[in-house]
Design an enzyme around this catalytic site. Structure first.
Site, short mmCIF file in Angstrom:
data_model
loop_
_atom_site.label_atom_id
_atom_site.label_comp_id
_atom_site.label_asym_id
_atom_site.label_seq_id
_atom_site.Cartn_x
_atom_site.Cartn_y
_atom_site.Cartn_z
N HIS A 1 0.86 -1.19 0.00
CA HIS A 1 0.00 0.00 0.00
C HIS A 1 0.90 1.24 0.00
O HIS A 1 2.13 1.11 -0.03
CB HIS A 1 -0.95 -0.03 1.20
CG HIS A 1 -0.26 -0.27 2.52
ND1 HIS A 1 0.64 0.62 3.06
CD2 HIS A 1 -0.30 -1.32 3.38
CE1 HIS A 1 1.09 0.16 4.20
NE2 HIS A 1 0.54 -1.04 4.42
N GLY B 1 1.84 3.19 2.27
CA GLY B 1 2.83 3.25 3.35
C GLY B 1 4.12 2.58 2.92
O GLY B 1 5.22 3.13 3.10
N HIS B 2 4.00 1.40 2.33
CA HIS B 2 5.19 0.70 1.80
C HIS B 2 5.83 1.53 0.70
O HIS B 2 7.06 1.67 0.64
CB HIS B 2 4.80 -0.65 1.18
CG HIS B 2 4.22 -1.64 2.14
ND1 HIS B 2 2.92 -2.08 2.03
CD2 HIS B 2 4.76 -2.30 3.20
CE1 HIS B 2 2.68 -2.98 2.98
NE2 HIS B 2 3.77 -3.14 3.70
N GLN C 1 7.31 4.06 10.96
CA GLN C 1 6.94 4.41 12.33
C GLN C 1 5.62 3.74 12.74
O GLN C 1 5.34 3.57 13.91
CB GLN C 1 6.84 5.95 12.44
CG GLN C 1 6.38 6.49 13.78
CD GLN C 1 7.33 6.18 14.93
OE1 GLN C 1 8.52 5.94 14.71
NE2 GLN C 1 6.82 6.16 16.14
N LYS C 2 4.84 3.32 11.75
CA LYS C 2 3.59 2.58 12.02
C LYS C 2 3.85 1.44 13.01
O LYS C 2 3.06 1.17 13.88
CB LYS C 2 3.04 2.06 10.70
CG LYS C 2 2.08 0.90 10.79
CD LYS C 2 0.72 1.36 11.23
CE LYS C 2 -0.37 0.33 11.13
NZ LYS C 2 0.01 -1.04 11.29
N ASP C 3 4.97 0.74 12.81
CA ASP C 3 5.36 -0.34 13.73
C ASP C 3 6.46 0.20 14.64
O ASP C 3 7.64 -0.13 14.50
CB ASP C 3 5.84 -1.56 12.92
CG ASP C 3 4.72 -2.10 12.05
OD1 ASP C 3 3.87 -2.83 12.57
OD2 ASP C 3 4.68 -1.77 10.85
N GLN D 1 8.75 -2.15 16.61
CA GLN D 1 9.65 -2.85 15.69
C GLN D 1 10.84 -1.95 15.33
O GLN D 1 11.99 -2.41 15.29
CB GLN D 1 8.88 -3.22 14.42
CG GLN D 1 9.75 -3.76 13.30
CD GLN D 1 8.90 -4.29 12.15
OE1 GLN D 1 8.43 -5.40 12.20
NE2 GLN D 1 8.71 -3.48 11.13
N SER E 1 -1.76 -3.63 5.55
CA SER E 1 -2.23 -4.72 4.69
C SER E 1 -3.45 -5.39 5.29
O SER E 1 -4.31 -5.90 4.58
CB SER E 1 -1.11 -5.76 4.50
OG SER E 1 0.06 -5.13 4.03
N ARG E 2 -3.54 -5.39 6.62
CA ARG E 2 -4.64 -6.09 7.29
C ARG E 2 -5.97 -5.34 7.15
O ARG E 2 -7.02 -5.92 7.42
CB ARG E 2 -4.32 -6.30 8.77
CG ARG E 2 -3.23 -7.34 8.99
CD ARG E 2 -3.04 -7.64 10.48
NE ARG E 2 -2.18 -8.79 10.71
CZ ARG E 2 -0.88 -8.71 11.03
NH1 ARG E 2 -0.28 -7.55 11.12
NH2 ARG E 2 -0.17 -9.81 11.22
P1 AMP Z 1 4.78 -4.99 6.63
O1 AMP Z 1 4.62 -5.40 5.20
O2 AMP Z 1 3.47 -4.72 7.32
O3 AMP Z 1 5.73 -5.86 7.40
O4 AMP Z 1 5.48 -3.56 6.59
C1 AMP Z 1 6.70 -3.38 5.94
C2 AMP Z 1 7.27 -2.04 6.35
O5 AMP Z 1 6.36 -1.01 5.98
C3 AMP Z 1 7.47 -1.93 7.87
O6 AMP Z 1 8.68 -1.23 8.12
C4 AMP Z 1 6.27 -1.14 8.30
O7 AMP Z 1 6.50 -0.40 9.48
C5 AMP Z 1 6.07 -0.22 7.11
N1 AMP Z 1 4.70 0.26 7.08
C6 AMP Z 1 3.57 -0.49 7.12
N2 AMP Z 1 2.47 0.31 7.12
C7 AMP Z 1 2.93 1.59 7.08
C8 AMP Z 1 2.30 2.87 7.05
N3 AMP Z 1 0.97 3.00 7.08
N4 AMP Z 1 3.07 3.96 7.00
C9 AMP Z 1 4.44 3.84 7.00
N5 AMP Z 1 5.09 2.67 7.00
C10 AMP Z 1 4.34 1.55 7.04
#
Ligand code: AMP
Length: 275
Positions: A28, A30-31, A142-144, A147, A180-181
């Protein structure tokens, strides 16, 4: 690209900086913001897509985690990503695999309490990706928030030779953090999911009005969330942004974070106050 040996061979040929964006796919905006920043700041960009089984607990959503490989590849092509690394599980965890990276203290709270073993899985797979890709910089959201703290701690503690870049949370126009969820939410749940952002906005507002007692803010946030019948609280936390220890009084930067179940979908979000 799915093979570690193939990736390492290509990496060996790169002469300039390499940016790595680790993801679990189902991309999405964010990624894509992370990918664009990596693109701006490095000569080559590697994006990994790997739904890492070891960071999901028993009964969590590993099997139902959304996946759409074709769409992800098309999006990354538009962003001019040099390498998309999509290893199969057996490539990352071949027979006999039995090592792991354990980060202490900062993993023991928040998500670490609700999801035992989660951060061992995260730290281990991220360390493997760092060893495989040898990036100059790696990008996380920063969302996570926890982490990000865990990865920064691991890199500092284990003297890993790269820069960690943390990018701001990307939100939908109404405030819901992209995830993604979110695809799992039906329309009623999608409306209910806004309660996370409303609770964080309330914390911001109370802080702006001078409130510094963390428990008073936690209490007001929880009360607001409890008014939403589809929401059930996992935790509402106000903690030191670096230590992740719960605060009595907000003095330095405070991480306001929450995990809330909307129907069967568990969502997390956060803001930093006084940062
Ligand atoms: P994930 O695929 O959920 O493991 O996320 C991969 C990376 O994208 C991780 O570093 C997340 O923190 C980041 N991420 C996920 N959602 C967002 C968002 N809404 N805004 C910024 N970064 C995000």
């Amino acid at each position: 690209m799915s093979q570690i040996a193939e990736l390492k061979a290509l990496r060996g040929k790169a002469t300039g900086s390499v940016g790595l964006v680790p993801t679990m796919g189902y991309l999405h905006d964010g990624h894509l913001a992370l990918v664009r920043q990596a693109r701006d700041e490095n000569e080559a960009v590697v994006v990994s897509i790997f739904v890492n089984p070891t960071q999901f607990g028993a009964g969590e959503d590993f099997a139902s985690y959304p996946r759409d490989h074709e769409r992800d590849l098309a999006l990354l092509k538009e962003e001019r990503v040099d390498i998309v690394f999509v290893p199969p599980v057996e490539e990352m965890y071949p027979a006999g695999f039995c090592s792991g990276v354990e980060v202490g203290r900062v993993t023991e709270r928040l998500e670490g309490v609700s999801r035992p073993g989660h951060f061992r899985g995260v730290a281990t797979v991220v360390a493997k990706l760092f060893n495989i890709v040898e990036p100059t910089r790696a990008y996380f959201g920063q969302k996570d928030a926890q982490q990000a703290v865990v990865i920064e701690r691991m890199v500092a503690d284990l003297n890993m030779n790269l820069e960690i870049v943390i990018a701001p949370t990307v939100r939908e126009p109404d405030g819901l953090a992209m995830s993604s969820r979110n695809i799992h939410l039906n329309s009623e749940e999608r409306r209910a999911a806004l309660v996370l952002w409303r609770a964080l906005s309330l914390a911001q507002q109370l802080f702006s009005q001078g409130e510094r007692q963390a428990e008073s803010i936690r209490h007001r946030m929880s009360a607001l969330i409890q008014e939403e019948p589809l929401a059930s609280i996992d935790y509402v936390s106000i903690a030191g942004a670096a230590s992740l220890e719960e605060l009595a009084t907000i003095e330095g930067p405070a991480l306001v974070s929450l995990a809330v179940r909307i129907g069967s979908t568990r969502l997390i979000d956060n803001i930093v106050l006084g940062g």
